[in-house]
Design a protein around this motif. Structure first.
Motif, mmCIF file in Angstrom:
data_model
loop_
_atom_site.group_PDB
_atom_site.id
_atom_site.type_symbol
_atom_site.label_atom_id
_atom_site.label_comp_id
_atom_site.label_asym_id
_atom_site.label_seq_id
_atom_site.Cartn_x
_atom_site.Cartn_y
_atom_site.Cartn_z
ATOM 1 N N SER A 1 0.821 -1.215 0.000
ATOM 2 C CA SER A 1 0.000 0.000 0.000
ATOM 3 C C SER A 1 0.854 1.263 0.000
ATOM 4 O O SER A 1 0.381 2.325 -0.392
ATOM 5 C CB SER A 1 -0.952 -0.001 1.191
ATOM 6 N N SER A 2 2.123 1.151 0.399
ATOM 7 C CA SER A 2 2.992 2.330 0.405
ATOM 8 C C SER A 2 3.625 2.605 -0.953
ATOM 9 O O SER A 2 4.176 3.680 -1.172
ATOM 10 C CB SER A 2 4.100 2.163 1.455
ATOM 11 N N LEU A 3 3.541 1.648 -1.879
ATOM 12 C CA LEU A 3 4.135 1.821 -3.198
ATOM 13 C C LEU A 3 3.231 2.665 -4.088
ATOM 14 O O LEU A 3 2.003 2.605 -3.957
ATOM 15 C CB LEU A 3 4.360 0.456 -3.861
ATOM 16 N N PRO A 4 3.823 3.435 -4.999
ATOM 17 C CA PRO A 4 3.002 4.221 -5.931
ATOM 18 C C PRO A 4 2.108 3.301 -6.762
ATOM 19 O O PRO A 4 2.567 2.299 -7.296
ATOM 20 C CB PRO A 4 4.026 4.926 -6.830
ATOM 21 N N LYS B 1 2.982 2.877 -10.692
ATOM 22 C CA LYS B 1 4.328 2.461 -11.096
ATOM 23 C C LYS B 1 4.500 0.955 -11.204
ATOM 24 O O LYS B 1 5.309 0.490 -11.978
ATOM 25 C CB LYS B 1 5.345 2.992 -10.093
ATOM 26 N N PHE B 2 3.764 0.203 -10.448
ATOM 27 C CA PHE B 2 3.978 -1.236 -10.368
ATOM 28 C C PHE B 2 2.732 -1.999 -10.784
ATOM 29 O O PHE B 2 1.898 -2.340 -9.959
ATOM 30 C CB PHE B 2 4.398 -1.641 -8.945
ATOM 31 N N GLN C 1 1.601 -6.918 -14.735
ATOM 32 C CA GLN C 1 2.272 -7.388 -15.943
ATOM 33 C C GLN C 1 3.718 -6.884 -16.003
ATOM 34 O O GLN C 1 4.598 -7.581 -16.521
ATOM 35 C CB GLN C 1 1.497 -7.001 -17.211
ATOM 36 N N ASP C 2 3.976 -5.684 -15.479
ATOM 37 C CA ASP C 2 5.349 -5.168 -15.452
ATOM 38 C C ASP C 2 6.213 -5.983 -14.490
ATOM 39 O O ASP C 2 7.366 -6.294 -14.783
ATOM 40 C CB ASP C 2 5.368 -3.699 -15.032
ATOM 41 N N ILE C 3 5.652 -6.324 -13.354
ATOM 42 C CA ILE C 3 6.384 -7.125 -12.364
ATOM 43 C C ILE C 3 6.696 -8.500 -12.944
ATOM 44 O O ILE C 3 7.825 -8.989 -12.839
ATOM 45 C CB ILE C 3 5.576 -7.230 -11.057
ATOM 46 N N ASP C 4 5.713 -9.122 -13.592
ATOM 47 C CA ASP C 4 5.948 -10.431 -14.215
ATOM 48 C C ASP C 4 7.053 -10.353 -15.267
ATOM 49 O O ASP C 4 7.919 -11.219 -15.348
ATOM 50 C CB ASP C 4 4.667 -10.969 -14.844
ATOM 51 N N SER C 5 7.019 -9.303 -16.063
ATOM 52 C CA SER C 5 8.035 -9.126 -17.104
ATOM 53 C C SER C 5 9.424 -8.988 -16.486
ATOM 54 O O SER C 5 10.389 -9.594 -16.960
ATOM 55 C CB SER C 5 7.699 -7.897 -17.943
ATOM 56 N N LEU C 6 9.536 -8.192 -15.433
ATOM 57 C CA LEU C 6 10.827 -8.006 -14.768
ATOM 58 C C LEU C 6 11.310 -9.302 -14.120
ATOM 59 O O LEU C 6 12.507 -9.612 -14.158
ATOM 60 C CB LEU C 6 10.731 -6.892 -13.721
ATOM 61 N N LYS C 7 10.400 -10.076 -13.551
ATOM 62 C CA LYS C 7 10.792 -11.367 -12.965
ATOM 63 C C LYS C 7 11.331 -12.297 -14.038
ATOM 64 O O LYS C 7 12.318 -12.979 -13.834
ATOM 65 C CB LYS C 7 9.613 -12.011 -12.235
#
Length: 84
Positions: free
Chosen positions: A60-63, A66-67, A70-76
């Motif tokens: 909840s503290s993250l923007p 920004k996250f 699908q972006d997180i999966d791609s980065l992983k």
């Protein structure tokens, strides 16, 4: 009172990994070993509920914009070549 511990016969590969980790975290080798031991031998066990509460608080503290999942999966996938 702090104590002194001498480690002998550390395998070369383990020593290299500890040294690399210490450099990456900008710590001395001694401090890196202490952090690793504290992490593994933590006296206080965190309950599942507490761990989830910490994860939810962090999330909840993250923007929000920004996250995206699908972006997180791609980065992983980029960080784990050959697994996808």
């Amino acid at each position: 009172m702090p104590r002194t511990l001498i480690l002998k016969n550390i395998p070369d590969e383990l020593y290299k990994r500890l040294k690399a980790s210490a450099e990456a975290h900008r710590r001395s080798l001694n401090n890196e070993v202490i952090v690793c031991l504290e992490t593994v031998l933590r006296l206080e066990r965190i309950s599942v509920e507490e761990r989830l509460a910490q994860a939810r608080a962090l999330r909840s503290s993250l923007p929000k914009d920004k996250f995206q999942p699908q972006d997180i999966d791609s980065l992983k996938r980029k960080g784990r070549p050959g697994l996808w």
